[in-house]
Enzyme design. Structure first.
Site, PDB file in Angstrom:
ATOM      1  N   ALA A  15       0.838  -1.197   0.000  1.00 30.37           N
ATOM      2  CA  ALA A  15       0.000   0.000   0.000  1.00 30.37           C
ATOM      3  C   ALA A  15       0.874   1.248   0.000  1.00 30.37           C
ATOM      4  CB  ALA A  15      -0.915   0.009   1.221  1.00 30.37           C
ATOM      5  N   HIS A  16       0.291   2.370  -0.420  1.00 31.65           N
ATOM      6  CA  HIS A  16       1.000   3.644  -0.385  1.00 31.65           C
ATOM      7  C   HIS A  16       0.554   4.412   0.853  1.00 31.65           C
ATOM      8  CE1 HIS A  16       2.627   7.531  -1.471  1.00 31.65           C
ATOM      9  NE2 HIS A  16       3.226   6.984  -2.529  1.00 31.65           N
ATOM     10  N   PRO A  17       1.504   4.932   1.640  1.00 32.88           N
ATOM     11  CA  PRO A  17       1.113   5.579   2.895  1.00 32.88           C
ATOM     12  C   PRO A  17       0.364   6.890   2.716  1.00 32.88           C
ATOM     13  CG  PRO A  17       3.460   5.865   2.487  1.00 32.88           C
ATOM     14  CD  PRO A  17       2.960   4.899   1.463  1.00 32.88           C
TER      15      PRO A  17
END
Length: 393
Positions: free
Chosen positions: A228-230
């Protein structure tokens, strides 16, 4: 007439093992350099024994050692060291990634060699370098992944992970390769050989510079978020109804509206206050993921990818190794070539840097000591074969 390659006429003597140095010299071989690989009589480079998955050969070895000549020498024997000395005297480049201090004990350090052969380029690859408090410390790929901080930012919030490839070795090998090319250009101007020193720690830490800057100047390191991208939502891995996974991500609110129209097929969702901006989507990531998962549960992977493409959303399937081997892009661009080995032909991808009008050499993978007799004859030392541990080629 065979077209010339950029490094035709360049001779490299490689006292190498494992991955970092062999990977560097293989790049040179693909560009036409002659690589004389020094191996232990009998067992050879210990990377030959890492596995036996490629027709009984090591997957590491066949990848990093095509296009080389194998010379079996027992360097504990003075006669073998004399053979090595004669080869180095004729070479353009000498590469070594021996244990700390081993090259210097054999008189193969840059200072000694440069005094004898001022045109020789000497490339030393090590874990930590020739000085400093860590100079004598052993270094393996996993250890450098840890020392460079890579593992600390890789994985899930709960569990750090190593990368799935030997990335520390590969980074060091690529910097050695580019450093040698730079040294060859410099020697063409000055006539003097340079030392190229590459450490695994420094190579991989260079690749960590974004994370280092983020942590040092921002106060906190990048969070581990799996795939996932933060700071962006949606961005990451999503499962489709056929049990497959895809990766996609949005870059702006315009793409969010396209995503709602073409992928979720619910244009009204674009105005939902929970998701109207990226900041709101990140805050409400769990609710957003639930909407996407509900939609994707009714789609196959190919259907979901088609919708993403229709909406102009960047995406990729989460491929297995088998998927990558059969990737249609490699097939369409004719990137596979046959490479000869002692156990029959295997397939390998062309080097990523495609030079116009130049076909990479992609030479055979050698057996241990396959070229010993031929190289000894070249030096006028045919009778020395037995004492150097050679086997007939």
């Amino acid at each position: 007439m065979t077209p010339s390659l950029p490094l035709d006429g360049v001779t490299v003597v490689a006292l190498e093992h494992a991955v970092a140095a062999p990977f560097a010299s293989r790049q040179l071989a693909d560009l036409g350099a002659r690589i004389i690989k020094i191996e232990r009589p009998g067992s050879g480079d210990f990377a030959r024994g890492y596995d036996a998955t490629v027709h009984g050969m090591s997957s590491f070895f066949v990848w990093a050692n095509r296009g080389k000549e194998s010379l079996a020498l027992d360097l504990k024997d003075p006669a073998a060291r004399d053979v090595l000395q004669q080869l180095v005297a004729r070479a353009d480049v000498f590469i070594q990634n021996l244990a700390p201090g081993a090259a210097q004990r054999m008189g193969l350090d840059f200072a000694t060699l440069h005094a004898q052969f001022p045109r020789l380029i000497v490339c030393d690859i090590s874990g930590y370098g020739a000085d400093g408090p860590y100079r004598d410390k052993k270094a393996y790929d996993l250890l450098i992944q840890a020392a460079s901080g890579l593992i600390s930012v890789t994985g899930t919030p709960e569990q750090p992970c190593r990368t799935g490839i030997s990335i520390a070795d590969i980074s060091a090998g690529m910097y050695a390769y580019s450093g040698i090319l730079a040294a060859l250009l410099q020697r063409a101007r000055t006539g003097i050989g340079l030392q190229v020193e590459v450490t695994m720690l420094e190579a991989l830490t260079e690749w960590m510079s974004y994370a280092l800057n983020f942590a040092h100047y921002g106060g906190t390191p990048p969070a581990r978020n799996g795939v996932a991208h933060p700071a962006i939502a949606p961005y990451g891995q999503y499962r489709t109804g056929d049990g497959q996974s895809i990766i996609f991500g949005l870059q702006n609110d315009r793409e969010w509206r396209q995503f709602c129209d073409h992928v979720l097929e619910d244009g009204g969702l674009a105005a939902d206050e929970r998701f109207a901006t990226n900041l709101r989507r990140v805050e409400n990531r769990a609710a957003l993921d639930a909407v996407i998962e509900q939609c994707f549960a009714a789609l196959t992977r190919e259907q979901a990818l088609a919708r993403l493409d229709r909406g102009g959303i960047a995406n990729a399937p989460l491929n297995t190794m088998h998927d990558v081997w059969d990737h249609p892009q490699f097939r369409a661009r004719r990137r596979w070539r046959d490479v000869a080995t002692p156990q029959g032909a295997i397939q390998a991808l062309l080097p990523p840097a495609t030079l116009s009008g130049v076909e990479a050499a992609m030479g055979p993978v050698p057996a241990v000591g396959e070229h010993t007799q031929a190289i000894l004859r070249e030096l006028g030392l045919d009778e020395a074969a037995a004492r150097t541990g050679g086997t007939a080629g």
